[in-house]
Design a protein around this motif. Structure first.
Motif, short mmCIF file in Angstrom:
data_model
loop_
_atom_site.label_atom_id
_atom_site.label_comp_id
_atom_site.label_asym_id
_atom_site.label_seq_id
_atom_site.Cartn_x
_atom_site.Cartn_y
_atom_site.Cartn_z
N TYR A 59 0.85 -1.20 0.00
CA TYR A 59 0.00 0.00 0.00
C TYR A 59 0.88 1.24 0.00
CZ TYR A 59 0.87 1.12 4.95
OH TYR A 59 1.46 1.47 6.14
N TYR A 119 -0.17 8.23 8.27
CA TYR A 119 -0.52 6.90 7.75
C TYR A 119 0.50 6.50 6.69
CZ TYR A 119 -3.22 2.93 6.15
OH TYR A 119 -3.62 1.66 5.84
N LYS A 158 -7.65 8.14 7.81
CA LYS A 158 -6.89 6.95 8.25
C LYS A 158 -5.97 7.25 9.42
CE LYS A 158 -6.71 4.95 3.63
NZ LYS A 158 -5.87 5.00 2.42
N SER A 170 -10.30 -1.14 12.08
CA SER A 170 -10.14 -1.09 10.62
C SER A 170 -11.50 -1.35 9.99
CB SER A 170 -9.15 -2.14 10.14
OG SER A 170 -9.81 -3.34 9.76
N VAL A 220 -4.37 -4.25 5.72
CA VAL A 220 -3.03 -4.00 6.24
C VAL A 220 -3.03 -3.57 7.71
CG1 VAL A 220 -1.88 -3.57 4.03
CG2 VAL A 220 -3.06 -1.68 5.18
N VAL A 221 -4.14 -2.98 8.15
CA VAL A 221 -4.22 -2.55 9.55
C VAL A 221 -4.32 -3.77 10.46
CG1 VAL A 221 -5.52 -1.20 11.24
CG2 VAL A 221 -5.31 -0.37 8.89
N THR A 271 0.86 1.40 9.38
CA THR A 271 -0.60 1.48 9.48
C THR A 271 -1.02 2.04 10.83
OG1 THR A 271 -0.74 -0.79 10.28
CG2 THR A 271 -0.97 -0.45 7.91
#
Lengths: 485, 474, 102
Positions: free
Chosen positions: A98, A196, A231, B24, B40-41, B48
């Motif tokens: 990511y 993030y 996030k 998440s 990914v969290v 993250t």
């Protein structure tokens, strides 16, 4: 033709007129990096993908000032598909799936990621010498450190490889190397930029910062990366603003504070003298400069050690050889996976901090040390806020010395903290702070000044910084190139 | 055993019924393909950060309300640090210092007497991943990692396995009714640990505490505690000392088994979670969560019994939440609840079980049910009629009247036709008519029976009774 | 104030941190960790105004997320990054004792 040494508006104009394309810029950046290879500024280069992206941009409309410009990222900022190591053996084969929020934002501006810059392992250190990939070298003198932990980004910007880099600043890691290498480095207000995708060192202190050769470009880059991020719960809910808006304005009536601690004898004389010269210039131009005492400012290294090491010991627990990253081969049991992977994967500085951090949170210690530190931290922040009731900005030297030798001993575990004694208070209070070059010492090594603003007043910092930059008009290219501010 | 006083405390983890995980936005689900419900969290990837699910806070407010807890309006989260493969960050995000609820109680009934089981605190935390042991390997499935939990901790205020069992049954009923959790112990959405210690006198300090972990059912909680009391009593009888320890209950051996002895106490290195700022609960948020709360079992029980349903049926309804919820739609009407509960628990339940359906899956509208109960209650429909028409009622889009007409039941409730039959029975049974007139009640019953026979049980008994009496008294 | 930690003290923190140490490293850390710990002792000389603690700067209250499902990873991506796996599972050497946590 060296396009990357032109003013940013000129590069933008050439791109718009299709006289050059992003490919020219990317190729030039890689030529620069190649010619400066011995500086060891990078851990991973993104050549193929950067060129692909540049070619893709050739047919696109040039829609913003940062379009098509190469940028280097400190290697603790997560990039999808591009190795992200944190300069550690434990992640030396880690390819993320990511993108960090800042990376998404840069991509939205069509900036081109040129590579992942060198740093102290997990951002722990003040000279980038704890990197698993060897330390970067200072472009002003290759025998010297570039500082840390964002040593690689500072090196590549100072060497004029690229215009832009992002670093991270937990206890001065953007400002201190910027000072050592003669560039402009901003640590924004805690919460201004999303964390993030920034690999956490000390969560309550970490902040991504902008590193450039001049003030204007720094403000432009900050414009691109700020904003509330769903996030990141610690990102602040602030409207977008133009951080360049006060650049070039006069400073008449500006009220500036200098903490006495910043000008005490912990700072070497050459640096203090330079700062005093700047103070004169400011006063001559209508600003008021006064010395103040800020309670707790001399305790911040202790607070920092407790909070940063405590948080780090927990943040780095996830590197355990189970889900990703390095893992001990043929382990005989689960403890083998944990103990051997971490013993092999982490370097000495990191191990030391994790162990001390674990101790500080262990049993009753959490109360004696960690909670006490959080409590004093709260008091200290209030002290700073009080100063800003009377003053617009706080200034002082960024570092106590200029860059020292790469081969200076590394056996004093306290040294890396003391290098940052002047920059740490800003992180403890969550405030924005910027390094602006103000001259050179007798060995021709850069000296930097720190400008600290109230929370979310980065524009005011750029205001003063741009004034100093213009007044001093220093030659800041280590190879002697012309200024182009 | 009778020489000692037992002290029992219970810790319960329940998984909250949310769409997504606590920190998440991946799906909170059960029984899916391994590692298909993660992002990914959940996996603790570098960089993250947690976000905080609004619904978790809502459900926790509801749970705190149900458990009569005080609600903390400013709270933060803490990190509980420990290395374990089921814990993706090697710390668990929990609330060690500022639990959302505290100082509550649950009321149970022990041998006919009410007793309050005091809740020390209830806090929010994340679940760990699921691990399965296969020979020399442990396999990890992170689907459960980050599923929201609340942990409910009682004070050490119970004295027996029976009390713990009653408490857990009550807790399960409450949380289920609050729509807070499925409370399925077999799927792990409700998990209980018990702490047991003994002492010779109530004036003594608490004895050495033994924790029994992850007990698989409520009845096993009772058994495990009783077995543990027995085990500790024997040790104390023999003057054998023992250390604070963790045990598990083996239901095949019907005994508790040692897992580990606590040496120095766990060093979890708690500290405030820096990735989550303070959570400040506004009054509106609390009141809106509470107003959204479904009616709880005790209130239902009170309403049902006050409207004539016997306690057995009231409890049966409460044990079948969808029926209870359905009946509650009629609280503001004049419906005969006793008759309604008989119909719901009788023929309708039988149908639903047979067809494996829920009441909402049928064509039974509120109007239809109201009408149906009314007609049964005023004897327009006999219980046999009800049986005959029920499938149509539940499966067809027709009103009760339409169905009655269609089934020909309306003929029998037609009084002129009934009168004919009554006349016939009266003239066929002159002896019984005389007996009736002589004051023998049995004769009336006999005549009724004859009429019902003629109508093949399809006549409205009340109507038959009315007509018969009128005719006899002429 | 003694100038180094005992071997046991170093091993204890190494255990908390899950890091194996060689004899040489233990000796080194006995001194180095003590130096850092002496440093942080200075916190005891500082007085704070009140018990308020700072957890996150400038955030009044955490903004809560709507309970809506987002994108998830393919199990292949999940196991793809892990050093050991079988089927859709991530694998570790067998863990005997029960979990410590929830």
């Amino acid at each position: 033709m060296k396009y990357l040494s032109l003013k940013i508006e000129e590069i933008n104009k050439l791109l718009k007129e299709k006289k050059i394309t992003p490919v020219d810029l990317v190729e030039e950046a890689f030529e620069n990096i190649d010619s400066n290879k011995e500086l060891n500024a990078y851990i991973t280069l993104n050549k193929e993908e950067a060129l692909r992206k540049a070619r893709e941009l050739e047919d696109r409309e040039v829609d913003n000032i940062l379009f098509g410009l190469p940028i280097a990222l400190k290697d603790n900022i997560i990039t999808k598909g591009l190795r992200t190591t944190c300069a550690s053996h434990i992640l030396d084969n880690f390819i993320p799936i990511y993108d960090a929020t800042v990376v998404e934002k840069l991509k939205a501006k069509n900036m081109i990621i040129i590579g992942k810059a060198n740093m102290d392992e997990f951002a722990m250190g003040s000279s980038s010498r704890t990197s698993y990939f060897g330390a970067p070298k200072n472009p002003w003198n290759k025998e010297k450190i570039s500082g840390g932990s964002s040593g690689g980004p500072a090196t590549t910007v100072a060497a004029r490889d690229v215009l832009f880099a992002l670093g991270s600043d937990t206890g001065g890691s953007v400002r201190q190397p910027s000072s050592y290498t003669g560039i402009v480095g901003m640590k924004p207000t805690y919460g201004r930029v999303s964390r993030y995708g920034l690999v956490a060192f000390a969560s309550s202190l970490d902040q991504i910062g902008t590193m450039t050769k001049n003030v204007y470009e720094n403000a432009l880059l900050l414009n691109a990366i700020v904003g509330k991020d769903e996030k990141d719960l610690t990102s602040a809910n602030k409207e977008e603003e133009d951080f360049t808006r006060l650049i070039g304005k006069d400073i008449k009536g500006m009220k500036i504070a200098v903490p006495n601690f910043f000008m005490s004898d912990i700072v070497n004389n050459e640096i203090r003298d330079k700062v005093k010269e700047v103070i004169k210039v400011l006063e001559n131009n209508g600003a008021t400069v006064e010395f103040v005492d800020i309670k707790y400012i001399d305790n911040t290294v202790t607070l920092y050690q407790i909070i940063a090491m405590g948080e780090a010991s927990s943040n780095l627990a996830r590197f355990d050889g189970i889900r990703y990253g390095l893992s001990k081969e043929n382990p005989k049991d689960i403890d083998d996976v944990y103990y051997k992977t971490r013993a092999e994967g982490f370097g000495e500085e990191v191990k030391r901090r994790i162990m001390v951090g674990s101790y500080l949170l262990s049993g009753e210690n959490a109360k004696i040390y960690y909670n006490k530190a959080l409590s004093i931290r709260d008091d200290m922040r209030k002290e700073f806020i009080n100063v800003f009731k009377d003053y617009d900005l706080i200034i002082g030297p960024t570092t106590t010395t200029t860059a020292y030798n790469l081969d200076d001993p590394m056996d004093d575990p306290k040294k890396s903290f003391m290098d940052d004694v002047l920059v740490i208070p800003v992180n403890m209070a969550g405030l924005p702070g910027l390094n602006i070059p103000i001259g050179f010492d007798s060995n021709n090594m850069p000296i930097g000044m720190q400008i600290i603003g109230n929370a979310f007043e980065e524009a005011e910092i750029y205001h003063l910084a741009s004034f100093i930059e213009k007044e001093l008009n220093l030659k800041l290219d280590p190879k002697g190139g012309e200024n182009n501010e | 055993m009778s020489n000692y006083f037992a002290t029992v405390g219970v810790e319960v983890h329940v998984e909250l019924k949310t769409n997504t995980k606590i920190f998440s936005n991946s799906l909170n689900g059960y029984g899916e393909m391994a590692n298909s419900l993660t992002n990914v969290v959940d996996l603790g990837y570098p960089g993250t950060l947690p976000t905080l699910n609004e619904e978790v806070i809502n459900l926790a407010i509801k749970a705190a309300t149900i458990l009569n807890c005080k609600i903390r309006k400013k709270m933060h989260f803490d990190r509980k640090n420990y290395f374990y493969p089921d814990n993706s960050k090697n710390y668990q995000i929990t609330q060690a210092r500022t639990p959302i609820g505290y100082d509550g109680y649950v009321e149970i009934e022990v041998n006919g007497e009410k007793k309050k089981i005091f809740i020390e605190e209830m806090h929010i935390e994340e679940d760990t991943c699921k691990s399965a042991h296969r020979g020399s390997k442990t396999l990890l499935d992170f689907n459960r990692a980050g599923v929201p939990l609340i942990e409910i901790v009682t004070k050490p205020c119970m004295t027996s396995g029976e009390e713990a069992k009653l408490y857990l049954e009550k807790l399960k009923e409450l949380l289920f009714y609050g729509n807070i959790s499925d409370c399925k112990i077999e799927e792990g959405s409700m998990r209980a640990d018990a702490n047991v210690s003994l002492r010779s006198s109530l004036d003594d300090p608490f004895g050495t505490k033994v924790e029994i972990k992850n007990i698989g059912s409520i009845s096993n909680v009772k058994l495990a505690i009783e077995k543990e009391i027995e085990r500790q009593s024997k040790l104390l009888d023999n003057n054998e000392s023992f250390k604070e320890q963790t045990r598990r209950f083996d239901d095949k051996l019907n005994d508790t088994i040692l897992m580990r002895v606590k040496e120095t106490g766990n060093d979890y290195r708690y500290f405030p979670e820096p990735d989550i700022p303070y959570v400040i609960l506004k009054d509106e948020m609390i009141s809106s969560a509470i107003s959204d709360l479904a009616m709880l079992p005790d209130e239902r029980r009170n309403i049902y019994t006050s409207r004539g349903i016997n306690i057995v049926n009231a409890n049966k309804l409460i044990a079948n939440r969808s029926l209870s919820d359905y009946l509650n739609n009629f609280i503001d009407t004049d419906m005969d609840f006793k008759e309604a509960s008989n119909i719901l628990l009788g023929d309708i339940s039988a149908y639903l079980n047979r067809e494996d359906k829920e009441i909402i899956d049928t064509k039974l509208t509120n109007d239809k049910f109201y009408d149906l109960v009314k007609k049964v209650s005023d004897n327009t429909l006999t219980s046999k009629n009800l049986k005959d028409i029920l499938v149509k009622v539940l499966e067809e889009d027709k009103t009760i009247d339409e169905i009655i007409a269609e089934c020909g039941i309306s003929n029998i409730t037609d009084s002129s036709m009934l009168e004919e039959i009554v006349q016939k029975v009266i003239s066929d049974n002159p002896d019984s008519v005389n007996d009736y007139k002589a004051g023998k009640d049995r004769a009336l019953k006999y005549l009724m029976g004859q009429i019902m026979k003629e109508t093949k049980g399809g006549a409205n008994p009340k109507l038959v009774n009315d007509i018969l009496k009128r005719e006899l008294n002429k | 104030m003694k100038d180094k930690l005992t071997k046991e003290e170093v091993l204890h923190v190494a255990e908390l941190a899950r890091i194996s140490l060689t004899e040489e490293e233990i000796e080194k850390y006995q001194v180095e960790l003590k130096e850092l710990l002496n440093d942080v002792e200075k916190i005891n000389d500082v007085e704070s105004y009140d018990d308020d603690i700072l957890i996150a700067c400038f955030s009044e209250s955490a903004k809560l997320r709507k309970d809506e499902v987002g994108e998830m990873l393919d199990p292949k991506e999940v196991i793809g990054a892990s050093p050991r796996h079988s089927g859709n599972y991530i694998e570790v050497p067998v863990v005997i004792s029960g979990g410590e946590g929830a």
